[in-house]
Design a protein around this motif. Structure first.
Motif, mmCIF file in Angstrom:
data_model
loop_
_atom_site.group_PDB
_atom_site.id
_atom_site.type_symbol
_atom_site.label_atom_id
_atom_site.label_comp_id
_atom_site.label_asym_id
_atom_site.label_seq_id
_atom_site.Cartn_x
_atom_site.Cartn_y
_atom_site.Cartn_z
ATOM 1 N N ALA A 115 0.848 -1.197 0.000
ATOM 2 C CA ALA A 115 0.000 0.000 0.000
ATOM 3 C C ALA A 115 0.879 1.241 0.000
ATOM 4 C CB ALA A 115 -0.924 0.004 1.220
ATOM 5 N N ALA A 116 0.528 2.202 -0.870
ATOM 6 C CA ALA A 116 1.212 3.498 -0.925
ATOM 7 C C ALA A 116 0.139 4.573 -0.988
ATOM 8 C CB ALA A 116 2.132 3.574 -2.138
ATOM 9 N N LEU A 117 -0.068 5.248 0.134
ATOM 10 C CA LEU A 117 -1.083 6.288 0.235
ATOM 11 C C LEU A 117 -0.374 7.634 0.230
ATOM 12 C CD1 LEU A 117 -3.392 4.630 2.932
ATOM 13 C CD2 LEU A 117 -3.423 4.376 0.433
ATOM 14 N N LEU A 118 -0.398 8.303 -0.933
ATOM 15 C CA LEU A 118 0.378 9.519 -1.147
ATOM 16 C C LEU A 118 -0.508 10.722 -1.437
ATOM 17 C CD1 LEU A 118 2.890 7.784 -3.600
ATOM 18 C CD2 LEU A 118 3.202 8.118 -1.147
ATOM 19 N N HIS A 119 -1.795 10.588 -1.293
ATOM 20 C CA HIS A 119 -2.742 11.620 -1.732
ATOM 21 C C HIS A 119 -2.747 12.839 -0.809
ATOM 22 C CE1 HIS A 119 -5.739 10.139 1.284
ATOM 23 N NE2 HIS A 119 -5.227 8.949 0.988
ATOM 24 N N GLN A 138 -1.007 -3.564 -3.866
ATOM 25 C CA GLN A 138 -2.447 -3.790 -3.908
ATOM 26 C C GLN A 138 -3.236 -2.484 -3.969
ATOM 27 O OE1 GLN A 138 -3.484 -6.265 -0.549
ATOM 28 N NE2 GLN A 138 -1.914 -7.811 -1.040
ATOM 29 N N THR A 139 -2.757 -1.450 -3.273
ATOM 30 C CA THR A 139 -3.476 -0.180 -3.212
ATOM 31 C C THR A 139 -2.502 0.966 -3.375
ATOM 32 O OG1 THR A 139 -5.156 -1.082 -1.720
ATOM 33 C CG2 THR A 139 -4.918 1.306 -1.785
ATOM 34 N N ILE A 140 -2.855 1.900 -4.266
ATOM 35 C CA ILE A 140 -2.077 3.124 -4.392
ATOM 36 C C ILE A 140 -3.035 4.268 -4.634
ATOM 37 C CG2 ILE A 140 -1.675 2.796 -6.868
ATOM 38 C CD1 ILE A 140 1.090 4.195 -6.339
#
Length: 699
Positions: A115-119, A138-140
């Motif tokens: 998971a990479a949450l960069l928002h 799986q999630t970006i």
């Protein structure tokens, strides 16, 4: 003793802790120090120790490796160090809703990252190799950053475990890559790419995807996605679809397979056509928004449990949901359906009457409340000619010229009782020509495949095969698309010589103007022609020419007083398919006579005009014979004389050698010729013709 034992245990625990800290991977320690130095940390974060696994606040380790950095919402600012790609055990990187800026470093090679949450930051760029090797991702979420314009890179396809790809308002440009099928991304369920600057249409791979939530809605006034939305029909897993504020055209496809669809937003596009009934009965549908399109037909009626928004512009015939349109409106809509519900029609065809003088419909002319003229010339229509034209019995003129129509001319058009003009010139039509009455002025110029059967995809047969080739019935093959007046034959070297002499003498005495036929793909079309002093047929020889011309005309009447017309005929080629059609595939029943070099066949056109075709026997023509064959063509195509039957065309196709002459039904000239239908007023001239054995005598 107890105190001593407690102190010893505490010392052992301290040594164990130091041992654990000493086991932290030195590459992770170095990388985390670089990351720490690139960030501006708030006071609430304690990253003071030398070992990130001591642990640092919001940093998690496992087995001496950093596997999670979770700084979301902590007011961290600064930049992200490129050293992050050295944290090869990293599973989660969360920095959403912070104040980070600068270029986003490459995450290439972080195969364990899930998971990479960069928002909601201010990252300024994203490298093209960012996704390379992210096989566990799986999630970006890259939404709401300040990226310079970028395109989704091909390296994304290496992230094969992707389930959620979100990049809303991320300044993505270019087309949506055609990679989102279930083979590359078998687990992808959410694709959220709203508020970007895409161009082009929806990729075909969507139809084979597992996507459940699709966000591609644009920004008002800045929407560039276009084309149709037909691909939605195959996206059977869809639950939520947002395509509003784009430039999609065409109709809403049949969505009956989308049994789980709950939310459909198509507002503010340019969709046309009738809303499919299958959409109104989807069992899971809870919200639908169709405002500000150009949808046609009856206003759809949805179940009461469905939230419906259709308040804006559309072209429904009546405002009340579920009420059917007038019959003539339904007919015109079915005609529009065959050409993909053009935008022009949807914009202009409003209301429930095409003959409303206060609301004229584009291309429609009415008289006394009845449709008399349909003129769709030069409208860029693509598709087929609807058979439903035949239900407009008041129709007098149908003009469909200069479009991109394909397929056959419907046979029902020939049954229209009031039809006077049918102009389908300059399209790409094919198939047999229906039998129109003599009162119909017919223009099929610029349709070289009319007269041939072109199989639709999936059907058997060879493209372009004629009915005779395809084995269709004899009755159907008699209906040909090209019509010519032909007659019987005059052949041989003596004829060539005599004709040359006649032409030389008479042209000196009385020169005539000439018409040139330049098309190598000639289609001959009969137009009945009547005048005060003659009754004959106008022949249009149509096709593409070297200088761009489309057709040349000449007329020949039964009462002409001219002696000779010199016609620079050029290349009067007639296709073998047409010849087979008009002679019923060279049927024995159509034989007029046989000679040493060939057989003469009678043919019949769609309007019952009879013709004669001389077919050379396959394999008997030597090089010398071929030269003489071409010499006869070269001379006879230049001559028109009332005492000579006219050669109007020929065919060279493989071993086939065919000459096409006028057909005169008044009887034979002499036993030596055995011709059925030569000119009876010319016995003296033609009786002087001598024939050598083995020439093209006895046609």
């Amino acid at each position: 003793m107890g105190t001593l034992a407690f102190s010893f245990i505490a010392l052992l625990l301290s040594v164990a802790a130091v041992t654990v800290r000493a086991q932290t991977d030195p590459r992770d320690v170095s990388a985390m120090q670089d990351i720490k130095n690139s960030l501006v940390l708030p006071h609430s974060l304690d990253w003071s120790s030398g070992d990130p696994c001591s642990p640092w606040t919001h940093v998690h380790c496992s087995g001496g490796r950093v596997d999670a950095i979770q700084l979301g919402g902590t007011n961290v600012s600064g930049t992200v160090s490129p050293s992050i790609r050295n944290l090869t055990a990293l599973r989660r990187f969360e920095v959403m809703n912070c104040g980070l800026s600068g270029p986003l470093p490459s995450f290439s090679g972080l195969s364990n990252l899930q998971a990479a949450l960069l928002h909601h930051n201010s990252f300024t760029s994203i490298p093209s190799d960012f996704f390379q090797g992210l096989t566990g991702l799986q999630t970006i979420d890259l939404s709401y950053n300040s990226f310079a314009a970028w395109s989704i890179p091909d390296s994304l396809r290496t992230a094969t475990s992707l389930q959620n790809f979100t990049a809303v308002a991320a300044n993505i440009v270019g087309s949506i890559p055609d990679i989102f099928d279930s083979v590359i991304f078998p687990s992808l369920v959410e694709l959220h790419l709203s508020f970007n600057n895409f161009i082009g249409g929806l990729p075909a791979s969507f139809a084979d995807s597992s996507i459940q939530s699709l966000w591609l809605n644009g920004k008002a006034g800045h929407s560039l996605l276009n084309g149709t939305i037909d691909v939605l029909a195959g996206m059977t897993g869809l639950v939520e679809v947002w395509l509003h504020y784009n430039q999609f055209t065409g109709l809403i496809p049949d969505l009956s397979r989308l049994e789980n669809l709950q939310d459909l937003s198509l507002r503010d596009n340019q969709l046309t056509g009738v809303v499919p009934a299958s959409l109104m009965v989807l069992p899971s549908l809870r919200a639908v928004n169709l405002t500000n399109n150009l949808l046609q037909g009856p206003t759809p009626a949805f179940a009461s449990a469905v939230r419906v928004d259709m308040a804006g512009i559309n072209s429904f015939c009546l405002p009340t949901p579920g009420v059917s349109c007038a019959p003539e409106v339904n007919t015109l809509l079915s005609i529009a359906q065959a050409v993909g519900y053009p935008l022009k029609f949807a914009q202009d065809w409003k209301g429930n009457s095409p003959c409303d003088s206060g609301n004229p419909w584009s291309g429609i002319t009415c008289l006394a409340g009845n449709i008399t003229v349909i003129n769709f010339e030069n409208m860029g229509l693509a598709g087929t000619i609807s058979a439903n034209y035949s239900s407009i019995t008041s129709l007098q003129r149908l003009i469909l010229a200069n479009n991109n129509l394909t397929g056959p001319i419907p046979t029902g058009l020939a049954t229209l009782p009031n039809l006077k003009t049918l102009d389908v010139s300059n399209n790409n039509l094919s198939g047999l020509l229906p039998s129109f009455g003599k009162s119909v002025v017919l223009n099929i110029n610029g349709n070289p495949l009319v007269g041939t059967i072109v199989p639709t995809p999936g059907s058997s047969g060879t493209p372009g095969a004629s009915p005779a080739d395809g084995g269709t019935s004899a009755s159907s093959t008699k209906k040909a698309s090209a019509a010519v007046i032909f007659g019987s034959l005059a052949g041989g070297v003596a004829v060539v010589s005599l004709v040359g002499l006649v032409v030389f003498c008479l042209i000196r005495k009385r020169p005539e103007s000439s018409n040139k036929v330049q098309s190598p793909n000639t289609v001959l079309v009969v137009h009945p022609h009547h005048s005060a002093d003659q009754e004959g047929v106008k022949i249009t020889i149509a096709g593409s020419s070297e200088n761009g011309g489309t057709s040349e005309n000449f007329s020949q009447g039964s009462g002409t007083t001219g002696d000779v017309h010199v016609v620079e005929a050029g290349n009067m080629v007639i296709s073998i398919q047409v010849m087979r059609n008009v002679t019923n595939n060279f049927s024995e029943q159509n034989v007029l006579g046989k000679g040493g070099f060939g057989t003469v066949y009678k043919g019949e056109l769609h309007d019952s005009t009879k013709i004669a075709v001389k077919r050379m026997e396959s394999g008997v023509m030597s090089d010398k014979g071929l030269n003489e064959f071409m010499a006869e063509i070269a001379v006879l195509t230049k001559v028109r004389h009332r005492h000579l039957v006219a050669l109007l065309g020929y065919c060279l196709d493989g071993n086939e050698r065919l000459l096409v002459y006028e057909y005169m039904p008044q009887g034979t000239l002499s036993p030596s010729f055995q011709l059925e239908g030569t000119r009876p007023e010319a016995p003296r001239l033609d009786e002087k013709i001598k024939h050598r054995p083995g020439r093209w005598q006895g046609c």
